[in-house]
Scaffold this motif. Structure first.
Motif, mmCIF file in Angstrom:
data_model
loop_
_atom_site.group_PDB
_atom_site.id
_atom_site.type_symbol
_atom_site.label_atom_id
_atom_site.label_comp_id
_atom_site.label_asym_id
_atom_site.label_seq_id
_atom_site.Cartn_x
_atom_site.Cartn_y
_atom_site.Cartn_z
ATOM 1 N N ILE A 227 0.848 -1.184 0.000
ATOM 2 C CA ILE A 227 0.000 0.000 0.000
ATOM 3 C C ILE A 227 0.886 1.236 0.000
ATOM 4 O O ILE A 227 1.866 1.326 0.763
ATOM 5 N N ARG A 230 -0.692 7.165 -0.364
ATOM 6 C CA ARG A 230 -2.029 7.679 -0.660
ATOM 7 C C ARG A 230 -3.124 6.659 -0.363
ATOM 8 O O ARG A 230 -4.296 6.904 -0.651
ATOM 9 N N ASP A 232 -3.236 3.677 -1.758
ATOM 10 C CA ASP A 232 -3.474 2.879 -2.961
ATOM 11 C C ASP A 232 -2.801 1.513 -2.819
ATOM 12 O O ASP A 232 -1.657 1.418 -2.393
ATOM 13 N N ARG A 253 6.493 2.012 0.431
ATOM 14 C CA ARG A 253 5.148 1.458 0.500
ATOM 15 C C ARG A 253 5.078 0.435 1.637
ATOM 16 O O ARG A 253 6.080 -0.185 1.987
ATOM 17 N N THR A 347 -5.566 -0.755 -7.030
ATOM 18 C CA THR A 347 -5.642 0.091 -8.218
ATOM 19 C C THR A 347 -4.685 -0.375 -9.302
ATOM 20 O O THR A 347 -4.837 -0.001 -10.463
ATOM 21 N N HIS A 348 -3.709 -1.208 -8.922
ATOM 22 C CA HIS A 348 -2.733 -1.721 -9.883
ATOM 23 C C HIS A 348 -2.448 -3.188 -9.615
ATOM 24 O O HIS A 348 -2.310 -3.605 -8.467
ATOM 25 N N VAL A 426 -9.195 -0.807 -12.108
ATOM 26 C CA VAL A 426 -7.861 -1.310 -11.802
ATOM 27 C C VAL A 426 -7.049 -1.429 -13.091
ATOM 28 O O VAL A 426 -7.565 -1.850 -14.124
#
Length: 545
Positions: A227, A230, A232, A253, A347-348, A426
């Motif tokens: 993560i 932000r 994400d 992250r 998201t990815h 995504v």
């Protein structure tokens, strides 16, 4: 917690078939398990305080000796074949009783924990091990209940692991003396004849891969996850040697987990199945993977490693036992983790492949069809020296980047991924961490710095306004420019001196994809098949100017 009274422990063990126990220990803390392992000569301490143990004859899982009991629950749902080998219910019951008879005279170690960091999808576990260090492995790898938690519950699934118990194949129905058998009706895994601890971890992963799509509409994933600042989330799929652990362990992250996750329906997000990490340590170095290096301390386990002669310092370059040397440690031994081990909807998604042919771009974007197709393909390559008998690169395909752990037909998981992509915005990326400028032996390995920069560009939105062009054979979308990356590197064909050789290599690899996919084609939807590569003659198209 000290050794429990035998009557109290028998109340927990009776559902597993035990009517007596000579001596048993319940949820011992790591220090007590390390002490027991040393006293029982199950291992030795390294100079960092980690417990070094050998797994004996088996230094990895034995897929041909993994079975699933074929009964009313599994008959019409399991994808039977070379991966999910059927086992008779009666034979299971007989083998179960033999194992109990064998263990009732032994000193036992009982551990209770759970799998699944999200409250909506937790599996309560009870594990009975013959070896103290195996119990420490379970402490490290499974999620640990709070010290004050009441664990007198009836387990959702249990494991009995007895490396010293050997099956008689002629009588017991196994292939050889070792075995790992999943029984979904009895909610029990039997493991015998092998001391490879990873059989326990992957056994529970197989259970979750069967249960979660059925009971929770949750997608189980063989991936790492992290993560960003932000909030994400990103997940990383990849077979051994593709860089999954390295690339997901990012100082900028927070690590959710390094190997097994679930993706809940709706806005439920992702969650770690485990409470620890089981990382490969061959050629481990402090400067390359400092987080793993620092995690190998008291309470951690190192498997099948050897010391620098005359010292207690581990020689991580030593492959004399196996290349599959590993360490097992609690996830909180890593400094930058997500607490708890859950995250939002990703998201990815990154599919990592070490393409030894040098054909695939270092980064490309996948639409839904290509994402499902490449997910089902699970491609990477093995190169000379990684396994005995491999003299030149060999294409390797493993459905959903973990075929050996999938009880259901692989298209089920691919369709679930497609549904997630329909539901959420995504982005899915294919990342080649392998070769460029030519295949193995001609080209060069992709620089880790470039791969990190490409992933960072995707994560931070630097590619949102970049123009993409389709690869002429694989159809994936290749960016025309990425900050900090040489433009010619993005189009793999431009990095080859001999363009015709690239075209031929690309065509050959495409044909391997298609040949591998034949076993899924009958069950694959038109949407999935739309992601297949072209297998016509190479067109010699240049992607970026």
């Amino acid at each position: 917690m000290p050794t429990s009274s035998i009557p109290a422990l028998l109340a927990r063990l009776r559902p597993l078939g035990f009517t007596r126990a000579a001596r048993a220990h319940f949820n011992l803390p790591p220090a007590a398990l390390v002490e027991a392992a040393l006293c029982r000569v199950e291992g030795v301490l390294t100079d960092t305080g980690a417990l070094m143990c050998d797994t004996g004859k088996f230094t990895g899982r034995s897929p041909k000796d993994r079975f699933i009991v074929r009964d009313a629950i599994t008959e019409d749902s399991v994808w039977w074949g070379d991966i999910n080998i059927p086992f008779g219910p009666d034979k299971f019951d007989e083998l179960h009783q033999k194992m109990v008879d064998y263990l009732e005279d032994k000193e036992l170690y009982v551990r209770e924990g759970y799998a699944g960091a999200h409250p909506a999808a937790q599996l309560k576990l009870r594990v009975v091990t013959e070896l103290a260090w195996h119990n420490l492995f379970c402490y490290n790898l499974f999620l640990r209940p709070a010290e004050t938690a009441d664990t007198s519950w009836l387990a959702d699934f249990s494991i009995i692991c007895a490396p010293g118990f050997l099956a008689d194949p002629a009588v017991d129905g196994t292939r050889q003396a070792n075995f790992a058998i999943l029984n979904f009706t009895k909610k029990l895994i039997l493991i015998g004849g092998t001391a490879y601890a990873g059989e326990m971890k992957k056994g529970i992963f197989g259970v979750l891969n069967f249960l979660l799509p059925h009971t929770q509409d949750t997608l189980p994933m063989h991936c790492s996850a992290n993560i960003g600042a932000r909030g994400d989330a990103a997940v990383f799929f990849g077979l051994s040697g593709t860089g999954k652990t390295t690339l997901s362990t990012d100082p900028n992250r927070h690590l959710v987990g390094d190997d097994e996750h679930g993706w809940l329906p709706g806005q439920g997000g992702i969650f770690n199945f485990e409470g620890g990490c089981y990382a490969k340590v061959i050629d481990l170095a402090a400067d390359k993977e400092p987080e793993i290096w620092q995690a190998i301390r008291f309470g951690s386990i190192v498997e099948n490693t050897r010391f620098v002669p005359g010292t207690r310092t581990v020689d991580y370059a030593n492959k004399s036992v196996t290349e599959n040397t590993r360490t097992a440690y609690p996830i909180d031994y890593i400094p930058n983790i997500a607490v708890p081990s859950v995250g939002p909807v990703p998201t990815h998604i990154f599919f990592l492949t070490a393409d030894a042919t040098g054909v695939l771009p270092p980064l490309s974007k996948l639409d839904k069809s290509h994402a499902m197709y490449h997910f089902l393909s699970g491609y990477t390559a093995k190169v000379a020296g990684t396994e005995m008998g491999i003299l030149e690169p060999q294409a390797t395909f493993s459905a959903c980047f973990g075929a050996v752990f999938l009880p259901l037909h692989p298209t089920r998981y691919a369709e679930m991924l497609g549904e997630k992509m329909d539901e959420h915005p995504v982005s899915v990326w294919l990342v080649n961490t392998g070769w460029t400028g030519g295949g193995y032996g001609v080209g060069s390995r992709m620089k880790l710095g470039y791969t990190r920069a490409l992933i960072t560009a995707a994560l931070t939105g630097q590619l949102d306004e970049v123009k993409f062009r389709p690869h002429p054979i694989f159809g994936v979308q290749v960016p025309g420019a990425v900050p900090g990356i040489p433009t010619e590197l993005l189009d793999p064909r431009r990095t080859w001196v001999n363009k015709a050789a690239y075209d031929q290599a690309a065509s050959t690899l495409a044909n391997k994809f298609v040949a591998n996919f034949e076993k899924y084609a009958a069950a694959a939807s038109p949407d999935i098949m739309a992601g297949a590569p072209l297998v016509a003659e190479p067109v010699g198209q240049v992607l970026v100017g």
